[in-house]
Design an enzyme around this catalytic site. Structure first.
Site, short mmCIF file in Angstrom:
data_model
loop_
_atom_site.label_atom_id
_atom_site.label_comp_id
_atom_site.label_asym_id
_atom_site.label_seq_id
_atom_site.Cartn_x
_atom_site.Cartn_y
_atom_site.Cartn_z
N GLU A 1 0.86 -1.18 0.00
CA GLU A 1 0.00 0.00 0.00
C GLU A 1 0.90 1.23 0.00
O GLU A 1 1.73 1.41 0.89
CB GLU A 1 -0.92 0.02 1.22
CG GLU A 1 -2.08 -0.95 1.11
CD GLU A 1 -3.11 -0.78 2.22
OE1 GLU A 1 -2.89 0.04 3.13
OE2 GLU A 1 -4.12 -1.50 2.19
N ASP B 1 -5.82 9.61 9.34
CA ASP B 1 -4.48 9.22 9.74
C ASP B 1 -4.06 9.89 11.04
O ASP B 1 -4.39 11.05 11.30
CB ASP B 1 -3.48 9.56 8.64
CG ASP B 1 -3.72 8.75 7.39
OD1 ASP B 1 -3.83 7.52 7.53
OD2 ASP B 1 -3.82 9.32 6.29
#
Length: 271
Positions: free
Chosen positions: A49, A60
């Site tokens: 990824e 995040d």
């Protein structure tokens, strides 16, 4: 079958679980991204990824936020990320690459242009954090038409309706967010994950990769006991943040190899 589908089929045939590491493209140094991708593959990654830097990465935690900020400050764009994938493909035609990011850079390029550019670069999957599955039928169709798997997130709070909506549009695998909150959080509860996976698989006939809260070989192995794949990001980004540039690739490869060994020790089949 796609490269991702082939990878998971091979893992299943071998009775093994997948390892999906994440790094942010362009961090810590844009000139080293391809080298780091190869280090991940050589360490035992089944799928890579690759994060597309974005100025407001809402899902995040601080570690990956900082990595996005560093990459953006060095001029990394979506087109640069695609170029990194293209250069990675010069040596590695086997390891699937999934771009993970947010809608804005794709929409600025245009979905059709992005699908074509990603296909030509050798991208295998795309996970757009802020594209809800219920509103992503057109986007998913464009990706599949380009040979790219649209990948979606599910979480502990996902309702049966949301799981079913993901089942209508997803391919490749599903990324199950094991914790509430942002990436890099702690307090992983494997029993909760184990209880959720059958509900997902009853509606989404795809492998389930589990991420968030995985920090080391022990947590990776525990998750591999119940899931099809282990996704790890914040810990790797933190390692790169702290490593000397000349040692980064070697340290990353060594850490990933330790995860690989731990995951390969997990014998229990996924639910």
């Amino acid at each position: 079958m796609s490269r991702i589908q082939n990878t998971f089929a091979a893992l299943a045939a071998q009775g093994r679980k997948g390892l999906i590491p994440f790094i942010t493209a362009g961090d810590p140094d844009p000139s080293r991204t391809v080298e780091l991708m190869h280090a991940l593959a050589e360490g035992g990654a089944d799928v890579i990824e690759l994060g597309v830097p974005f100025s407001d990465p809402m899902a995040d935690g601080p570690v990956i936020q900082r990595s996005s900020e560093r990459a953006l400050a060095k001029g990394v764009t979506l087109r640069r990320v695609l170029d990194d994938v293209r250069r990675f493909r010069e040596r590695d035609r086997q390891t699937p690459v999934v771009l993970m990011g947010y809608a804005n850079p794709i929409e600025r390029m245009g979905e059709d242009a992005f699908a074509a550019a990603a296909r030509d670069a050798g991208v295998d999957g795309v996970l757009v954090v802020d594209y809800p599955p219920e509103e992503s039928h057109d986007f998913a169709a464009k990706m599949r038409a380009a040979g790219i798997d649209p990948i979606f997130l599910l979480a502990p709070t996902s309702t049966d309706d949301r799981i079913a909506a993901v089942g209508e549009v997803a391919s490749g695998y599903v990324y199950y967010v094991s914790l509430k909150g942002v990436t890099g959080a702690a307090n992983l509860d494997v029993s909760t994950i184990e209880g959720k996976i059958p509900a997902i698989k009853s509606r989404v006939p795809l492998p389930v990769g589990v991420g968030f809260g995985i920090r080391d070989a022990a947590t990776a192995r525990a998750v591999a006991e119940v899931a099809d794949a282990v996704v790890i990001g914040s810990r790797l980004v933190q390692l790169l943040e702290q490593a000397a540039p000349e040692n980064a690739a070697a340290e990353l490869k060594e850490f990933v190899a330790g995860l690989r060994a731990a995951i390969d020790g997990a014998a229990k089949p996924a639910a």
